[in-house]
Design a protein around this motif. Structure first.
Motif, PDB file in Angstrom:
ATOM      1  N   GLY A 185       0.785  -1.230   0.000  1.00 30.90           N
ATOM      2  CA  GLY A 185       0.000   0.000   0.000  1.00 30.90           C
ATOM      3  C   GLY A 185       0.816   1.279   0.000  1.00 30.90           C
ATOM      4  O   GLY A 185       0.247   2.369   0.050  1.00 30.90           O
ATOM      5  N   LEU A 186       2.139   1.178  -0.070  1.00 31.66           N
ATOM      6  CA  LEU A 186       2.973   2.383  -0.035  1.00 31.66           C
ATOM      7  C   LEU A 186       3.019   3.111  -1.373  1.00 31.66           C
ATOM      8  O   LEU A 186       3.087   4.337  -1.408  1.00 31.66           O
ATOM      9  N   THR A 201       3.197   4.504  -9.035  1.00 33.10           N
ATOM     10  CA  THR A 201       4.290   5.421  -8.718  1.00 33.10           C
ATOM     11  C   THR A 201       4.827   5.096  -7.329  1.00 33.10           C
ATOM     12  O   THR A 201       4.060   4.984  -6.373  1.00 33.10           O
ATOM     13  N   LEU A 202       6.136   4.931  -7.263  1.00 35.10           N
ATOM     14  CA  LEU A 202       6.751   4.577  -5.987  1.00 35.10           C
ATOM     15  C   LEU A 202       6.648   5.721  -4.991  1.00 35.10           C
ATOM     16  O   LEU A 202       6.704   6.895  -5.363  1.00 35.10           O
ATOM     17  N   SER A 203       6.528   5.362  -3.720  1.00 31.53           N
ATOM     18  CA  SER A 203       6.573   6.359  -2.657  1.00 31.53           C
ATOM     19  C   SER A 203       7.999   6.905  -2.581  1.00 31.53           C
ATOM     20  O   SER A 203       8.937   6.281  -3.104  1.00 31.53           O
ATOM     21  N   ILE A 238      10.356   3.294   7.922  1.00 33.46           N
ATOM     22  CA  ILE A 238      10.894   4.590   7.489  1.00 33.46           C
ATOM     23  C   ILE A 238       9.769   5.525   7.071  1.00 33.46           C
ATOM     24  O   ILE A 238       9.822   6.734   7.351  1.00 33.46           O
ATOM     25  N   THR A 239       8.747   4.997   6.422  1.00 32.73           N
ATOM     26  CA  THR A 239       7.599   5.823   6.040  1.00 32.73           C
ATOM     27  C   THR A 239       7.005   6.495   7.265  1.00 32.73           C
ATOM     28  O   THR A 239       6.761   7.711   7.271  1.00 32.73           O
ATOM     29  N   GLY A 278      10.889  13.778  -0.347  1.00 34.36           N
ATOM     30  CA  GLY A 278       9.667  14.259   0.304  1.00 34.36           C
ATOM     31  C   GLY A 278       9.626  15.776   0.404  1.00 34.36           C
ATOM     32  O   GLY A 278       8.588  16.402   0.160  1.00 34.36           O
ATOM     33  N   ALA A 279      10.768  16.370   0.728  1.00 32.09           N
ATOM     34  CA  ALA A 279      10.835  17.834   0.827  1.00 32.09           C
ATOM     35  C   ALA A 279      10.635  18.474  -0.541  1.00 32.09           C
ATOM     36  O   ALA A 279       9.906  19.474  -0.659  1.00 32.09           O
ATOM     37  N   SER A 280      11.224  17.913  -1.583  1.00 35.44           N
ATOM     38  CA  SER A 280      11.046  18.503  -2.916  1.00 35.44           C
ATOM     39  C   SER A 280       9.634  18.273  -3.431  1.00 35.44           C
ATOM     40  O   SER A 280       9.089  19.125  -4.139  1.00 35.44           O
TER      41      SER A 280
END
Length: 165
Positions: free
Chosen positions: A81-82, A88-90, A115-116, A158-160
Motif C-alpha cells: 500500500g505504499l 508510482t513509488l513512494s 521509514i515511512t 519528500g521535501a522537494s
C-alpha cells in the motif's frame, strides 16, 4: 474439535476485507494467508527483526505480535500500500531503489514501512536520527549504510515533493 472462528473486518491499504480467523491468528498470518498480501514477511516471529512491520493507523507495528482480532476496525498499511494506485513509488521506495538500500529484499518491507512512519514524524532527520529510525529493524545482508542513505534521500524527495505542491 475445530477452533472457533471470529469474523473480523480488516481495512488493508484502503480495502475492507471480511475474514474469519481463530482468536490467536496473528495479524501477519491474516495478512498473508487470509487477505493474500505476501509482502509482509515473517522473520523471527518474536518481534525482534522488524521484517513484519506494518502501519496500523499510521504507526509501525510488528504484525507478528498483534492478533488479527485486535487489528479490526483499524487502518492497516502494508508494503503493497505504499506506492500510489498508478504504481508510482513512494519517496521511500524510490530512495531505496536509487541508493541500493536492499540486497536479498527479505527485510525490505519492514524497513519501508518503518521509514515511512519515521519520516512522517521527523521529515528532515539528521544522519544520527536516520540511523536511530531504523534501529529496530535487522538486515543480514547490508551494512546499513545504503539504508541510512535511503532514509536521507527519501527525506530529500519528500521535501522537494512538498515544495512542488
Amino acid at each position: 474439535m475445530s477452533e472457533e472462528l471470529h469474523p473480523v473486518r480488516l481495512t488493508v491499504n484502503g480495502v475492507t476485507h471480511r475474514v474469519e480467523v481463530p482468536a490467536r491468528r496473528l495479524l501477519s498470518d491474516a495478512l498473508r494467508h487470509d487477505v493474500g498480501l505476501t509482502g509482509t514477511h515473517v522473520g523471527c516471529e518474536h518481534g525482534v527483526c522488524g521484517a513484519c512491520t506494518v502501519l496500523v493507523d499510521g504507526d509501525p507495528v510488528r504484525s507478528c505480535l498483534m492478533l488479527a482480532v485486535s487489528a479490526a476496525d483499524h487502518e492497516i498499511t502494508t508494503v503493497e500500500g505504499l506506492a500510489a494506485p498508478d504504481g508510482t513509488l513512494s519517496p521511500v521506495q524510490q530512495a531505496f531503489a536509487e541508493c541500493h538500500g536492499l540486497q536479498c529484499g527479505f527485510c525490505t518491507p519492514g524497513f519501508l514501512t518503518t521509514i515511512t512512519a519515521g519520516l512522517r514524524e521527523n521529515p528532515c532527520p539528521s544522519h544520527e536520527q536516520a540511523r536511530e529510525m531504523i534501529a529496530g529493524n535487522l538486515c543480514r545482508c547490508t551494512g546499513y549504510q545504503n539504508i541510512v542513505k535511503a532514509v536521507e534521500r527519501a527525506a530529500q524527495i519528500g521535501a522537494s515533493d512538498k515544495a512542488a505542491s
